[in-house]
Design a protein around this motif. Structure first.
Motif, PDB file in Angstrom:
ATOM      1  N   UNK A  47     -33.375  85.080  -0.625  1.00 27.71           N
ATOM      2  CA  UNK A  47     -33.470  85.746  -1.927  1.00 27.71           C
ATOM      3  C   UNK A  47     -32.420  85.181  -2.875  1.00 27.71           C
ATOM      4  N   UNK A  48     -32.567  85.517  -4.159  1.00 33.42           N
ATOM      5  CA  UNK A  48     -31.584  85.125  -5.161  1.00 33.42           C
ATOM      6  C   UNK A  48     -31.329  86.298  -6.101  1.00 33.42           C
ATOM      7  N   UNK A  49     -30.124  86.339  -6.624  1.00 37.25           N
ATOM      8  CA  UNK A  49     -29.804  87.234  -7.737  1.00 37.25           C
ATOM      9  C   UNK A  49     -29.734  86.320  -8.951  1.00 37.25           C
ATOM     10  N   UNK A  50     -30.617  86.547  -9.923  1.00 44.47           N
ATOM     11  CA  UNK A  50     -30.679  85.685 -11.100  1.00 44.47           C
ATOM     12  C   UNK A  50     -30.465  86.523 -12.347  1.00 44.47           C
ATOM     13  N   UNK A  51     -29.648  86.000 -13.257  1.00 42.08           N
ATOM     14  CA  UNK A  51     -29.389  86.713 -14.494  1.00 42.08           C
ATOM     15  C   UNK A  51     -28.744  85.810 -15.523  1.00 42.08           C
ATOM     16  N   UNK A  52     -28.220  86.413 -16.577  1.00 45.84           N
ATOM     17  CA  UNK A  52     -27.693  85.627 -17.692  1.00 45.84           C
ATOM     18  C   UNK A  52     -26.452  84.800 -17.376  1.00 45.84           C
ATOM     19  N   UNK A  53     -25.770  85.102 -16.290  1.00 44.42           N
ATOM     20  CA  UNK A  53     -24.529  84.384 -15.989  1.00 44.42           C
ATOM     21  C   UNK A  53     -24.640  83.473 -14.777  1.00 44.42           C
ATOM     22  N   UNK A  54     -25.840  83.344 -14.203  1.00 47.88           N
ATOM     23  CA  UNK A  54     -25.968  82.422 -13.096  1.00 47.88           C
ATOM     24  C   UNK A  54     -27.073  82.739 -12.113  1.00 47.88           C
ATOM     25  N   UNK A  55     -27.103  81.908 -11.089  1.00 47.38           N
ATOM     26  CA  UNK A  55     -28.073  81.981  -9.996  1.00 47.38           C
ATOM     27  C   UNK A  55     -27.274  82.068  -8.706  1.00 47.38           C
ATOM     28  N   UNK A  56     -27.543  83.101  -7.913  1.00 50.21           N
ATOM     29  CA  UNK A  56     -26.752  83.344  -6.709  1.00 50.21           C
ATOM     30  C   UNK A  56     -27.696  83.418  -5.503  1.00 50.21           C
ATOM     31  N   UNK A  57     -27.622  82.393  -4.648  1.00 52.32           N
ATOM     32  CA  UNK A  57     -28.489  82.311  -3.481  1.00 52.32           C
ATOM     33  C   UNK A  57     -27.942  83.198  -2.365  1.00 52.32           C
ATOM     34  N   UNK A  77     -29.590  91.168 -14.489  1.00 53.25           N
ATOM     35  CA  UNK A  77     -29.870  90.524 -13.203  1.00 53.25           C
ATOM     36  C   UNK A  77     -31.040  91.192 -12.500  1.00 53.25           C
ATOM     37  N   UNK A  78     -31.766  90.374 -11.740  1.00 50.04           N
ATOM     38  CA  UNK A  78     -32.847  90.847 -10.881  1.00 50.04           C
ATOM     39  C   UNK A  78     -32.706  90.151  -9.534  1.00 50.04           C
ATOM     40  N   UNK A  79     -33.247  90.770  -8.513  1.00 46.24           N
ATOM     41  CA  UNK A  79     -33.319  90.122  -7.209  1.00 46.24           C
ATOM     42  C   UNK A  79     -34.724  89.549  -7.057  1.00 46.24           C
ATOM     43  N   UNK A  80     -34.804  88.269  -6.754  1.00 55.50           N
ATOM     44  CA  UNK A  80     -36.071  87.590  -6.466  1.00 55.50           C
ATOM     45  C   UNK A  80     -36.049  87.262  -4.982  1.00 55.50           C
ATOM     46  N   UNK A  81     -37.129  87.593  -4.276  1.00 60.53           N
ATOM     47  CA  UNK A  81     -37.125  87.313  -2.843  1.00 60.53           C
ATOM     48  C   UNK A  81     -38.427  86.662  -2.404  1.00 60.53           C
ATOM     49  N   UNK A  82     -38.287  85.854  -1.371  1.00 56.29           N
ATOM     50  CA  UNK A  82     -39.368  84.990  -0.904  1.00 56.29           C
ATOM     51  C   UNK A  82     -40.425  85.750  -0.111  1.00 56.29           C
TER      52      UNK A  82
END
Length: 147
Positions: A47-57, A77-82
């Motif tokens: 998964x990733x946390x994606x938002x205005x300040x970056x991408x966090x794997x 930020x939102x959590x995107x998951x596979x």
């Protein structure tokens, strides 16, 4: 809140509370497609946390009913998951790093209403106004907010 879908990915309206271990961080504005590609290229990224300040794997596979962070925490930020890769190996689905079954089948997850999006937007707008008022009040301008 229910997840939303995107080809190969599901996402939540706010970050989940337990994101798992950090694998990598790309600081600064990062296009979502680049962020998701970085995760997809790694066999250990769930998964990733994606938002205005970056991408966090992150290494954690996320369940569709995973608890979300409270509104106002990590705004934007939102959590995107596979739905594939490490989260689908050995019969597991997103959120099931331990192999346990989902609590609800993916097809039964209801769609998120626009109300949730509006609530997040209003919360973000209020935080921006509060921050702007604080900055103006403590600035060296020739006037203050009270004037």
């Amino acid at each position: 809140a229910s997840p939303r879908t995107m080809e190969g990915w599901l996402w939540t309206e706010r970050p989940v509370q337990d994101e798992g271990k950090s694998l990598d961080d790309v600081m600064g504005p990062t296009p979502l497609t680049n962020c998701l590609s970085l995760c997809a290229a790694r066999s250990d990224c769930g998964s990733v946390a994606h938002g205005p300040h970056g991408c966090h794997l992150k290494d954690r596979c996320i369940a569709t009913d995973a608890p979300l962070s409270p509104p106002g925490f990590a705004p934007g930020y939102r959590t995107y998951y596979r739905t594939d890769g490490p989260c689908s190996a050995a019969g597991t689905r997103p959120g099931n790093a331990d192999g346990s079954p989902l609590k609800r089948p993916m097809a039964e997850v209801p769609a998120v209403s626009r109300l949730g999006e509006v609530q997040v937007f209003i919360d973000l707008a209020l935080q921006m106004v509060e921050h702007a008022a604080h900055c103006l009040d403590s600035s060296a301008w020739p006037f203050s907010v009270a004037e």
